[in-house]
Design an enzyme around this catalytic site. Structure first.
Site, PDB file in Angstrom:
ATOM      1  CG  ASP A   1      -1.881   1.156   1.270  1.00 47.58           C
ATOM      2  OD1 ASP A   1      -2.477   1.450   0.227  1.00 47.58           O
ATOM      3  OD2 ASP A   1      -2.042   1.787   2.328  1.00 47.58           O
ATOM      4  CB  SER A   2       0.251   4.774  -0.755  1.00 51.35           C
ATOM      5  OG  SER A   2      -0.891   4.973   0.044  1.00 51.35           O
TER       6      SER A   2
ATOM      7  CE1 TYR B   1       2.731   5.511  -3.454  1.00 51.07           C
ATOM      8  CE2 TYR B   1       1.482   3.731  -4.460  1.00 51.07           C
ATOM      9  CZ  TYR B   1       2.655   4.205  -3.920  1.00 51.07           C
ATOM     10  OH  TYR B   1       3.749   3.382  -3.854  1.00 51.07           O
ATOM     11  N   GLY B   2      -2.779   9.302  -3.548  1.00 50.86           N
ATOM     12  CA  GLY B   2      -4.004   9.856  -4.113  1.00 50.86           C
ATOM     13  C   GLY B   2      -3.872  11.187  -4.806  1.00 50.86           C
TER      14      GLY B   2
ATOM     15  CB  CYS C   1      -3.011   1.018  -2.651  1.00 50.57           C
ATOM     16  SG  CYS C   1      -2.978   2.776  -3.093  1.00 50.57           S
ATOM     17  CG  ASN C   2      -9.601   1.576  -3.001  1.00 51.12           C
ATOM     18  OD1 ASN C   2     -10.528   1.114  -3.638  1.00 51.12           O
ATOM     19  ND2 ASN C   2      -9.411   1.281  -1.719  1.00 51.12           N
ATOM     20  CB  THR C   3      -4.541   5.489  -5.502  1.00 53.57           C
ATOM     21  OG1 THR C   3      -5.381   6.291  -4.673  1.00 53.57           O
ATOM     22  CG2 THR C   3      -3.942   6.352  -6.597  1.00 53.57           C
TER      23      THR C   3
ATOM     24  CD  GLU D   1      -0.407   7.427   5.624  1.00 54.22           C
ATOM     25  OE1 GLU D   1       0.657   8.058   5.537  1.00 54.22           O
ATOM     26  OE2 GLU D   1      -0.650   6.404   4.966  1.00 54.22           O
TER      27      GLU D   1
ATOM     28  CB  CYS E   1      -9.299   5.558   0.370  1.00 59.05           C
ATOM     29  SG  CYS E   1      -7.641   5.910   1.037  1.00 59.05           S
ATOM     30  CB  THR E   2      -6.767   0.655   2.167  1.00 55.23           C
ATOM     31  OG1 THR E   2      -5.642   1.434   1.738  1.00 55.23           O
ATOM     32  CG2 THR E   2      -7.127  -0.352   1.093  1.00 55.23           C
ATOM     33  CG  HIS E   3      -5.199   5.568   4.452  1.00 55.84           C
ATOM     34  ND1 HIS E   3      -4.730   5.079   3.252  1.00 55.84           N
ATOM     35  CD2 HIS E   3      -4.097   5.875   5.190  1.00 55.84           C
ATOM     36  CE1 HIS E   3      -3.402   5.094   3.276  1.00 55.84           C
ATOM     37  NE2 HIS E   3      -2.998   5.567   4.430  1.00 55.84           N
TER      38      HIS E   3
END
Length: 308
Positions: A23-24, A55-56, A87-89, A162, A194-196
């Protein structure tokens, strides 16, 4: 560092096969948790590209390049069984490019998320929230063409996760302003693309109300991985073997431990710093793990739990 796996795990003298999750930054930790719950005997590598996160807001060409660099690093340093793009992006922008370069299955988070939201909606009015790059790619809008989709980019939200600032009142103000179109569309289901964002479930519910179903793709992705591995699961019937996890990051190991321990509900005792990209040749020479397919190498920077 983990010791070389014994032959009852890997068969013969081959190095341990691992499932790599990248992931980012930290968002993919929730997908790793779902994978560990469903596949407790598998060995995992988690790689967070925290130096270049998020990354978004990146140009799509950068996201593709970063994702390729990570895949090449993993291929050079591990015997891979499967790679999860958590990571969705990166899934939205780089998945097909990664599949073309990989000899093992590459699983993204988009297919699982689309299936989940399509099953959950009752009125066919669905919302999708994600990074600027994910929403700008149009991938969810295309894949959910049978639904009335309201897609909203949410710049700035990942940074709060984050930073561990989930209770910051400015985050709630930001979500209130961003969720206007979602509320106006009267969606009954919202995809956290978004995984966040699953870490902000309580905040999204406060803004949108309990009537909106929140969907994240972690568990669905884990089920997809299990299906792919069903014919090649070497440790499924051996309760004596418990899979291990190794954590890697491209940024500060101290920061990764601090944030990761807040988000990951498993053992996160140490993390190893790596370099990717322009220094790829140096990485291979310096080494990654005793799980490596090319033999023992010099140990990477390691920060133990006592160092934080």
């Amino acid at each position: 560092m983990f010791e070389q796996a014994s032959s009852d795990v890997t068969g013969g003298d081959s190095a341990t096969e691992v499932i790599a999750v990248f992931d980012s930054g930290f968002g993919g930790l929730n997908i790793l948790e779902a994978l560990r719950d469903l596949l407790p005997f598998e060995h995992f590598i988690y790689l967070g590209d925290s130096k270049r996160s998020p990354y978004g807001d990146r140009d799509p060409s950068d996201v593709t390049q970063f994702s390729l660099e990570i895949l090449r690093y993993l291929q050079a340093n591990y015997r891979l069984k499967l790679v999860v793009v958590a990571c969705n992006t990166a899934s939205a922008i780089a998945l097909e490019t990664l599949k073309a370069e990989s000899e093992v299955p590459i699983v993204g988070v988009i297919d699982a998320a689309v299936r989940a939201i399509s099953r959950a909606t009752q009125n066919s009015r669905v919302g999708v929230v994600g990074t600027v790059a994910t929403i700008g790619s149009g991938v969810y809008q295309r894949r959910l063409a049978g639904q009335a989709v309201t897609a909203v980019a949410c710049p700035g939200v990942v940074e709060y996760v984050e930073a561990g600032a989930l209770d910051d009142p400015r985050l709630m103000e930001l979500l209130q302003s961003l969720m206007g179109p979602i509320k106006e569309a009267e969606v009954d289901t919202l995809l956290l693309a978004c995984t966040h964002y699953p870490y902000l479930g309580a905040q999204f519910r406060e803004v949108l109300g309990e009537g909106v179903v929140l969907i994240s793709s972690g568990e669905e992705t884990a089920f997809e991985v299990r299906e792919l591995l069903v014919d090649t699961e070497p440790t499924e019937n051996n309760p004596e073997i418990r899979g291990k996890v190794e954590f890697l990051c491209t940024g500060s190991v101290v920061d990764f431990l601090e944030v990761g321990r807040r988000l990951f509900h498993g053992d996160l005792e140490s993390v190893h710093h790596i370099e990717v990209g322009a220094q790829e040749t140096t990485m291979v020479e310096q080494g990654a793990s005793s799980w490596s397919q090319v033999g023992p190498r010099e140990e990477k920077e390691r920060v133990s739990g006592q160092a934080s």
